[in-house]
Design a protein around this motif. Structure first.
Motif, PDB file in Angstrom:
ATOM      1  N   PRO A 113      -0.079 -39.604  59.605  1.00 11.59           N
ATOM      2  CA  PRO A 113       1.067 -40.281  59.466  1.00 11.59           C
ATOM      3  C   PRO A 113       2.217 -40.008  58.447  1.00 11.59           C
ATOM      4  N   LEU A 114       1.578 -39.497  57.257  1.00 12.96           N
ATOM      5  CA  LEU A 114       2.433 -39.115  56.215  1.00 12.96           C
ATOM      6  C   LEU A 114       3.181 -37.786  56.647  1.00 12.96           C
ATOM      7  N   ALA A 115       2.507 -36.853  57.401  1.00 12.44           N
ATOM      8  CA  ALA A 115       3.237 -35.707  57.726  1.00 12.44           C
ATOM      9  C   ALA A 115       4.270 -36.152  58.725  1.00 12.44           C
ATOM     10  N   MET A 116       3.940 -36.866  59.729  1.00  2.07           N
ATOM     11  CA  MET A 116       5.106 -37.504  60.633  1.00  2.07           C
ATOM     12  C   MET A 116       6.239 -38.070  59.859  1.00  2.07           C
ATOM     13  N   GLU A 117       6.008 -38.701  58.955  1.00  2.00           N
ATOM     14  CA  GLU A 117       7.147 -39.401  58.069  1.00  2.00           C
ATOM     15  C   GLU A 117       7.967 -38.547  57.264  1.00  2.00           C
ATOM     16  N   VAL A 118       7.288 -37.294  56.867  1.00  2.00           N
ATOM     17  CA  VAL A 118       7.994 -36.547  56.085  1.00  2.00           C
ATOM     18  C   VAL A 118       8.926 -35.741  57.239  1.00  2.00           C
ATOM     19  N   ALA A 119       8.328 -35.332  58.302  1.00  2.00           N
ATOM     20  CA  ALA A 119       9.341 -34.650  59.517  1.00  2.00           C
ATOM     21  C   ALA A 119      10.468 -35.611  59.608  1.00  2.00           C
ATOM     22  N   LYS A 120      10.298 -36.780  59.774  1.00  2.00           N
ATOM     23  CA  LYS A 120      11.254 -38.039  60.310  1.00  2.00           C
ATOM     24  C   LYS A 120      12.462 -37.890  59.156  1.00  2.00           C
ATOM     25  N   MET A 121      11.866 -37.767  57.909  1.00  2.00           N
ATOM     26  CA  MET A 121      12.664 -37.790  56.627  1.00  2.00           C
ATOM     27  C   MET A 121      13.721 -36.756  56.701  1.00  2.00           C
ATOM     28  N   LEU A 122      13.132 -35.753  56.951  1.00  2.00           N
ATOM     29  CA  LEU A 122      14.046 -34.446  56.909  1.00  2.00           C
ATOM     30  C   LEU A 122      15.249 -34.663  58.119  1.00  2.00           C
ATOM     31  N   VAL A 123      14.597 -35.074  59.294  1.00  7.51           N
ATOM     32  CA  VAL A 123      15.757 -35.344  60.353  1.00  7.51           C
ATOM     33  C   VAL A 123      16.638 -36.415  59.903  1.00  7.51           C
ATOM     34  N   ARG A 124      16.592 -37.431  59.305  1.00 12.75           N
ATOM     35  CA  ARG A 124      17.414 -38.260  58.690  1.00 12.75           C
ATOM     36  C   ARG A 124      18.284 -37.508  57.542  1.00 12.75           C
ATOM     37  N   ARG A 125      17.563 -36.543  56.789  1.00 12.99           N
ATOM     38  CA  ARG A 125      18.640 -36.076  55.839  1.00 12.99           C
ATOM     39  C   ARG A 125      19.426 -35.234  56.569  1.00 12.99           C
ATOM     40  N   LEU A 126      18.831 -34.419  57.899  1.00 14.07           N
ATOM     41  CA  LEU A 126      19.854 -33.470  58.693  1.00 14.07           C
ATOM     42  C   LEU A 126      21.038 -34.361  59.079  1.00 14.07           C
ATOM     43  N   GLU A 127      20.838 -35.547  59.803  1.00 13.66           N
ATOM     44  CA  GLU A 127      21.840 -36.482  60.340  1.00 13.66           C
ATOM     45  C   GLU A 127      22.736 -36.723  59.324  1.00 13.66           C
ATOM     46  N   ALA A 128      22.515 -36.983  58.106  1.00 13.15           N
ATOM     47  CA  ALA A 128      23.421 -37.368  57.059  1.00 13.15           C
ATOM     48  C   ALA A 128      24.306 -36.461  56.550  1.00 13.15           C
ATOM     49  N   HIS A 129      24.051 -35.086  56.707  1.00 14.93           N
ATOM     50  CA  HIS A 129      24.841 -34.131  56.038  1.00 14.93           C
ATOM     51  C   HIS A 129      26.265 -34.241  56.730  1.00 14.93           C
ATOM     52  N   PRO A 130      27.368 -34.104  55.940  1.00 12.40           N
ATOM     53  CA  PRO A 130      28.651 -34.180  56.506  1.00 12.40           C
ATOM     54  C   PRO A 130      28.920 -33.094  57.298  1.00 12.40           C
ATOM     55  N   ALA A 131      28.204 -31.688  57.461  1.00 14.64           N
ATOM     56  CA  ALA A 131      28.740 -30.613  58.240  1.00 14.64           C
ATOM     57  C   ALA A 131      27.806 -30.510  59.516  1.00 14.64           C
ATOM     58  N   ILE A 132      26.843 -31.381  59.619  1.00 18.66           N
ATOM     59  CA  ILE A 132      25.883 -31.407  60.799  1.00 18.66           C
ATOM     60  C   ILE A 132      26.505 -32.298  62.112  1.00 18.66           C
TER      61      ILE A 132
END
Length: 333
Positions: A113-132
């Motif tokens: 579950p922690l590994a899945m949460e880390v993956a989701k964290m990265l996707v959220r960060r990706l989505e928040a980047h202004p150039a993405i």
């Protein structure tokens, strides 16, 4: 040179483009000669000149006109790679594919579950980047088969294709959870890799390793380790700084110039990139192949996903650019 009043904007871009090329050449150039002689007669004589450096940043100091001629003075930083600092970032259109998660059998039960949460964290960060610009998030793996084979692939036929479009990127988070160490104090290790794959198969990767000591092994063995008062603290220590590492990868990648391969049809030179990728009417394309001299093209039409270009050298025919890679630079005009 300016051929008419309506050509003023184009003439200014050509002046800046020539100044950018001269700046790149000032950092060194690769010169390669090729001569063919038949019966003491030169039948072919080719000189290839390519900049060794790349303009990482530039500023137009002045643009002046004398008669029909424009002169550009620029200040430029020339180097061999990407500096991470740029005056204009390109946009990345990204498809997020299913994460690759591997958890060793002797890792604590909460590791997956922690590994899945880390993956989701990265996707959220990706989505928040202004150039993405997110295209989609899918639970499917990135397609590895050709377009021709996709026509007969059952999953593609029933669920649709998740193949990246031209000029787009794919993102795959890779998380491996393992237990190491010796004796009564094992440690939980997390190996994380953030993978950005362009449609032309070039990859950018950022690897991170984290490890934290686990609570002492209970009489029931490692599988009984860690429930639990320490679980949140361990997770926080494993993930500390990961979002900043993700930002660093994206900052470098979005600072790279937009690249594409040219296509020629009906005498028109086109590239499968456009405003969605951060290009503007003031963008200039420089050829980037290894076996031709550097040539410049300007944008004459621009859409969301496609541009039409023409060579700045009016003597160059469109056919000579077919299939050639180009790198775009923003002139600011």
């Amino acid at each position: 040179m300016q051929s008419g009043a309506e050509d003023a904007a184009s003439a200014k871009r050509r002046a800046v483009a020539d100044a950018l090329l001269q700046a790149a050449l000032s950092g060194g150039a690769s010169v390669q000669g090729h001569t063919v002689v038949d019966k003491s007669v030169v039948t072919a004589d080719l000189l290839i000149v390519r900049p060794v450096g790349r303009v990482l940043r530039h500023q137009v100091l002045s643009l002046t006109q004398a008669g029909g001629t424009w002169t550009a003075v620029i200040e430029a930083v020339v180097g061999a790679g990407v500096s991470g600092q740029c005056e204009r970032r390109r946009n990345l259109k990204v498809t997020v594919y299913a994460p690759l998660i591997r958890v060793r059998p002797d890792a604590p039960a909460w590791s997956e579950p922690l590994a899945m949460e880390v993956a989701k964290m990265l996707v959220r960060r990706l989505e928040a980047h202004p150039a993405i610009r997110m295209v989609r998030v899918t639970d499917r793996e990135m397609p590895r088969i050709s377009k021709a084979r996709e026509a007969f692939d059952y999953e593609t036929l029933t669920r649709g294709s998740t193949r990246m479009g031209e000029g787009e990127h794919g993102f795959i988070p890779v998380v491996v959870m393992d237990v190491g160490g010796a004796g009564a104090r094992p440690e939980l290790r997390m190996d994380l890799e953030m993978v950005l794959i362009a449609a032309d198969s070039t990859e950018s990767r950022q690897a991170i390793r984290r490890s934290v000591p686990l609570p002492a092994v209970s009489p029931l063995g490692r599988l009984a380790v860690a429930i639990e008062p320490d679980r949140r603290q361990l997770a926080a220590r494993l993930t500390e700084g990961i979002e900043a590492e993700m930002d660093a990868l994206l900052d470098i990648e979005t600072c790279r110039p937009v690249t594409a391969n040219l296509a020629v049809a009906g005498g028109r030179i086109e590239a499968p990139v456009g405003r969605d990728h951060g290009l503007t009417r003031g963008s200039i394309a420089f050829t980037a192949d290894a076996d031709h001299s550097t040539e410049m093209l300007e944008v004459v039409e621009i859409g969301a996903k496609r541009v039409v270009l023409r060579p700045l050298d009016p003597g160059r025919g469109a056919k000579s650019f077919a299939g050639r890679p180009v790198r775009f630079v923003e002139t600011g005009l």
